[in-house]
Design an enzyme around this catalytic site. Structure first.
Site, PDB file in Angstrom:
ATOM      1  NE  ARG A  67     -16.973 -48.486  -6.101  1.00 13.84           N
ATOM      2  CZ  ARG A  67     -17.704 -48.445  -7.215  1.00 13.84           C
ATOM      3  NH1 ARG A  67     -17.627 -47.420  -8.019  1.00 13.84           N
ATOM      4  NH2 ARG A  67     -18.533 -49.432  -7.511  1.00 13.84           N
ATOM      5  CG  HIS A  95     -24.603 -44.252  -9.537  1.00 22.38           C
ATOM      6  ND1 HIS A  95     -23.831 -45.140  -8.831  1.00 22.38           N
ATOM      7  CD2 HIS A  95     -25.891 -44.585  -9.265  1.00 22.38           C
ATOM      8  CE1 HIS A  95     -24.614 -45.974  -8.159  1.00 22.38           C
ATOM      9  NE2 HIS A  95     -25.873 -45.659  -8.404  1.00 22.38           N
ATOM     10  CD  GLU A 118     -20.270 -42.553  -8.349  1.00 27.86           C
ATOM     11  OE1 GLU A 118     -21.511 -42.508  -8.263  1.00 27.86           O
ATOM     12  OE2 GLU A 118     -19.646 -43.611  -8.619  1.00 27.86           O
ATOM     13  CD  GLU A 129     -23.097 -44.429 -13.703  1.00 30.07           C
ATOM     14  OE1 GLU A 129     -22.299 -43.522 -13.417  1.00 30.07           O
ATOM     15  OE2 GLU A 129     -23.183 -45.489 -13.054  1.00 30.07           O
ATOM     16  CG  HIS A 168     -20.383 -45.619  -5.690  1.00 28.81           C
ATOM     17  ND1 HIS A 168     -20.852 -46.027  -6.923  1.00 28.81           N
ATOM     18  CD2 HIS A 168     -20.337 -46.750  -4.928  1.00 28.81           C
ATOM     19  CE1 HIS A 168     -21.083 -47.334  -6.896  1.00 28.81           C
ATOM     20  NE2 HIS A 168     -20.780 -47.793  -5.690  1.00 28.81           N
TER      21      HIS A 168
END
Length: 414
Positions: A231, A301, A176, A375, A173
């Site tokens: 994104r 991510h 990020e 994440e 993405h």
């Protein structure tokens, strides 16, 4: 201006003036429906979760809203007696403030800063040149806009046949940015600490690491030059003016299983067909061709500080669920030691929210039974606009977790 480069002082082009980011704590289904209704009439850019249909009772929702629409949205929240806070009062200001590390040599690649695509390409060349016996660069394909997709292979000596391997990717993405920063740090630390750090030396002597520093190159360039909050990738969609496919909804696993992924104007658009995108195909083909050796898949991510494993499309537990729980628990414990950064862990569907067509579920189904998604920082104070001053601490703590996972793979997988 060179492609992929935009100086910090011009970044005000990238966000609307005085956008806000709101965090709403939803108490019940009625409040969840208020957010869903607002999303129909206002432009809500969901930061967490990443789409309207994932909004549910007892959830904390983060979204970006334009200054023009923020009063209307805040009034609706007040009228419904919903608890919310303003995480970011002025997105533009945070976009500029993320570059808070001073450069010794402006224009040069730095591990303490966010690097644009041109700098990352030059960095891949430099790593191969400086460490020819450890690092090689493999072009695994090209993007929709014909940019190269480079994987760095990191290893020391030995033949490949008997070696276990780990595939890592960052930046699926575009917005990020903290994720590609980690992939660069990993390669740097591998080359720098080999022969000095016992664990890294052992890993590189016995394993291959395949590192894709930027998965979504076209989107990443766009996030630097046109829209910091972009994104998806940049592919054109038939019969729609909306651009881009979410590459992490494009893999051939439960591709069609969730609602709201079929609209090209949505941030989570799955694409016209499974693995329709050149980037997805390139990663798919590379992993398939190295499937005998790849024992772990790790994708990076941001944000929310979680370590996730499959499945995303079902609440069904994996046959090796307990094993993955054990690895994730120790990895997150190790990660917390230097800075007390707290991570949660678990299956995607129950820990974050249900997803379809993700690279993580796809890799697991292909036979890579240790598949994880990080994440990274933070929990929403800065969201995707994490200041550069947090890059090094984030990389150092994450490195400890990745080294633990790699050592586990080396010792406990066949």
């Amino acid at each position: 201006m060179r492609k992929g480069f935009l100086p910090a002082h011009v970044l005000h082009l990238l966000c609307s003036y005085r956008d806000k980011v709101l965090r709403v704590k939803l108490q019940d289904e009625k409040q969840a429906n208020v957010i869903k209704d607002l999303a129909k009439t206002s432009q809500l850019d969901f930061w967490y979760p990443d789409a309207t249909h994932q909004v549910a009772a007892d959830m904390t929702v983060d979204f970006r809203i334009s200054a023009k629409e923020s009063q209307l949205v805040q009034s609706a929240l007040d009228q419904n007696q919903m608890h919310y806070e303003i995480l970011i009062h002025d997105v533009q200001e945070e976009v500029e403030k993320q570059f808070d590390v001073k450069e010794d040599n402006p224009g040069r690649h730095s591990y303490a800063k966010y690097n644009n695509w041109n700098k990352i390409v030059a960095w891949t060349e430099k790593m191969v040149r400086k460490h020819p016996k450890m690092v090689s660069r493999i072009k695994i394909g090209t993007t929709g806009e014909d940019n190269p997709l480079y994987v760095l292979k990191v290893k020391v000596g030995g033949k490949d046949e008997r070696r276990k391997a780990i595939f890592m990717d960052c930046g699926i993405h575009a917005r990020e940015w903290i994720a590609p920063a980690f992939c660069q740090w990993f390669v740097y630390q591998a080359t720098k600490t080999y022969g000095k750090n016992k664990t890294m030396t052992e890993l590189l002597n016995q394993m291959n690491f395949y590192v894709l520093p930027v998965f979504n190159v076209d989107g990443y360039i766009w996030s630097w030059t046109q829209n910091r909050m972009w994104r998806k990738n940049r592919s054109r969609n038939q019969n729609s003016k909306c651009i881009g496919t979410d590459l992490n909804r494009n893999f051939n696993i439960s591709w069609n299983s969730l609602p709201n992924t079929s609209d090209p104007c949505q941030e989570i658009y799955r694409g016209p067909a499974p693995e329709s995108e050149k980037e997805t195909k390139a990663v798919r083909d590379f992993i398939r061709s190295h499937l005998k050796s790849i024992k772990a898949y790790i994708t990076f991510h941001s944000y929310s500080q979680m370590l996730l494993f499959p499945y995303g499309d079902t609440s069904e537990l994996l046959p090796n669920h307990e094993d993955l729980v054990k690895v994730a628990k120790i990895a997150t414990d190790v990660l917390s030691t230097p800075y007390e950064t707290h991570y949660t862990y678990g299956p995607i569907a129950s820990t974050i929210y249900p997803t379809s067509g993700s690279s993580l579920d796809w890799a697991y189904n292909l036979g890579i039974k240790h598949s994880f998604a990080f994440e990274l920082r933070d929990k929403g104070r800065f969201g995707f606009l994490l200041p550069e001053s947090q890059i090094k601490p984030m990389c150092k703590e994450t490195m400890l977790a990745v080294k633990f996972i790699a050592k586990y793979i080396l010792k406990h997988t066949s």
